[in-house]
Design an enzyme around this catalytic site. Sequence first.
Site, PDB file in Angstrom:
ATOM      1  N   SER A   1       0.826  -1.199   0.000  1.00 22.23           N
ATOM      2  CA  SER A   1       0.000   0.000   0.000  1.00 22.23           C
ATOM      3  C   SER A   1       0.860   1.247   0.000  1.00 22.23           C
ATOM      4  O   SER A   1       2.016   1.228   0.392  1.00 22.23           O
ATOM      5  CB  SER A   1      -0.886   0.007   1.242  1.00 22.23           C
ATOM      6  OG  SER A   1      -0.057   0.198   2.374  1.00 22.23           O
ATOM      7  N   LYS A   2       0.219   2.321  -0.424  1.00 24.23           N
ATOM      8  CA  LYS A   2       0.892   3.613  -0.490  1.00 24.23           C
ATOM      9  C   LYS A   2       1.378   4.066   0.875  1.00 24.23           C
ATOM     10  O   LYS A   2       2.372   4.761   0.985  1.00 24.23           O
ATOM     11  CB  LYS A   2      -0.100   4.663  -0.999  1.00 24.23           C
ATOM     12  CG  LYS A   2      -0.051   4.837  -2.496  1.00 24.23           C
ATOM     13  CD  LYS A   2      -0.857   6.061  -2.875  1.00 24.23           C
ATOM     14  CE  LYS A   2      -0.947   6.140  -4.377  1.00 24.23           C
ATOM     15  NZ  LYS A   2      -1.949   7.027  -4.852  1.00 24.23           N
TER      16      LYS A   2
END
Length: 508
Positions: free
Chosen positions: A261-262
Amino acid sequence: MNQEVRTRFAPSPTGYLHVGGLRTALFAYLFAKHNQGKFVLRIEDTDQARFIEGAIEKLINILNDIGLKYDEGLFIENGKIIGKGEHGPYLQSQRKEIYKEYAEKLVASGNAYYCFCDEKRLEELRKEQEALKQPTRYDRKCRNLSKEDVQTNLNQGLGYVIRQAIPLDGQTIVKDLVYKDIVWENKALDDQVLMKSDGFPTYHLAVVVDDHLMQISHVIRGEEWIPSTPKHILLYKAFDWQAPQFAHLPLLLNKDRSKLSKRQGDVAVEDYLSKGYLKEALINFIALLGWNPKTDQEIFSMQELIEQFDLTKVNKSGSIFDVEKLNWLNNIYIRKLSASELKDLLIPYLISFGLITEDGKKHLAKNGKEVSVEFLEAIAKIESERLSALSEIGERVNYFFEQPKYLPEILIWKKSDLGQTKNALKKTLDFLEKLSDAEFKAAVLENKLKEFISQNGFDNGSVLWPLRVALSGLEKSPNPFEIIETLHLGYGKFEILQRLEAALKMLE
Ligand code: GLU
């Protein structure tokens, strides 16, 4: 079967290329090239709500930057997006008529139907099902409307979608080249929408029609598409087409095994490129995310990847995106560069960190002096050992471009004191002053300085530590011999003596 191998990368234009997308594209590319096949770029932009200006150009450019060459699809020429190949258009929004025609065929053959249920009804249905803890899906209310009812509704101008009529019983088996056979009960599948009320197809219809018309032999994509695959297989059946082979790729995970994930780091390929990860290193790294060559080899050129890539060696379990490994690999690729190549790559970073400016063909250091190509190459060479991304150069080499600023305390070595440090620095200054310019070479300096240290009865640390700090202003830096040789190359002996004098002054 002697069908030509044709794979595709079919991203939706999100405005950036996710590293997982690059992995999908790379595997599809490697598989095609390993089999002397073709690799196609198709853009799936049927979700008009998600339209992002410039996203397609960005995607094409990034694939170019990273060196993934496709044979057919969308290209940019003279600033314009154009399609090349015999199976276009390669932009789904330009294929609306095609999807409409095929959706109608499905309706005619009873494999799809018009549905006039409006949002309000669907919302109520969803709420009811949720309250009863049932899976939320369409209840097939319109599936058995008579032809006449459909016509009446159409004549009245009611909005509609077209839904897939999933068989009510039986099983659909997905034969996956990575995950093997996955069996789905048809009754668990939803009569999903194929054509939306805005006249655009959904992903499911478009992907099947396009993969068929574009003669894709192997669909290679992320694991998240596995649940869609039985629906696709049923569509192939409904059209009486042969389905391609499927290979789904395992998820990319963070170190803690959560989905990449970012929040936990960069996920955009362009961010890695702009931080100074070399495309060869990124490709090498990405290739090993889920593919296990089953040998000890870790460094692969694109050509070697093409030769060795094999879908049977793709793992089912998620693969960890380990930035430390990427750093290690990138450093290996950085060290493979010549000093001149590395210097060329570093210059934009030196400029962006304000360490040098460009003035025509000349480069000026922060201290205003002109710096030579040889000097920049020497810096590149020293730093290549330790750089894991080119952008790190910015924090490391400031002292090559201006006199360092630092706290005087750090000049004193841990086993030394103020008096000893001053004495050692003073003597070193006198010693260096007497050397000829020809002697300012790291190897010569190392011998001479060590001789000088033992003749004076000093410890190595009590001389070399303050010397290094006086030159670099840093507690950690390359060794003083290399720094002296480089500074001498850049600015001459005077610069070195001046830095030692400045250090002595600070200790007063
Ligand atoms: N457009 C889909 C995506 O963005 C493609 C999925 C597929 O490859 O079938 O990932």
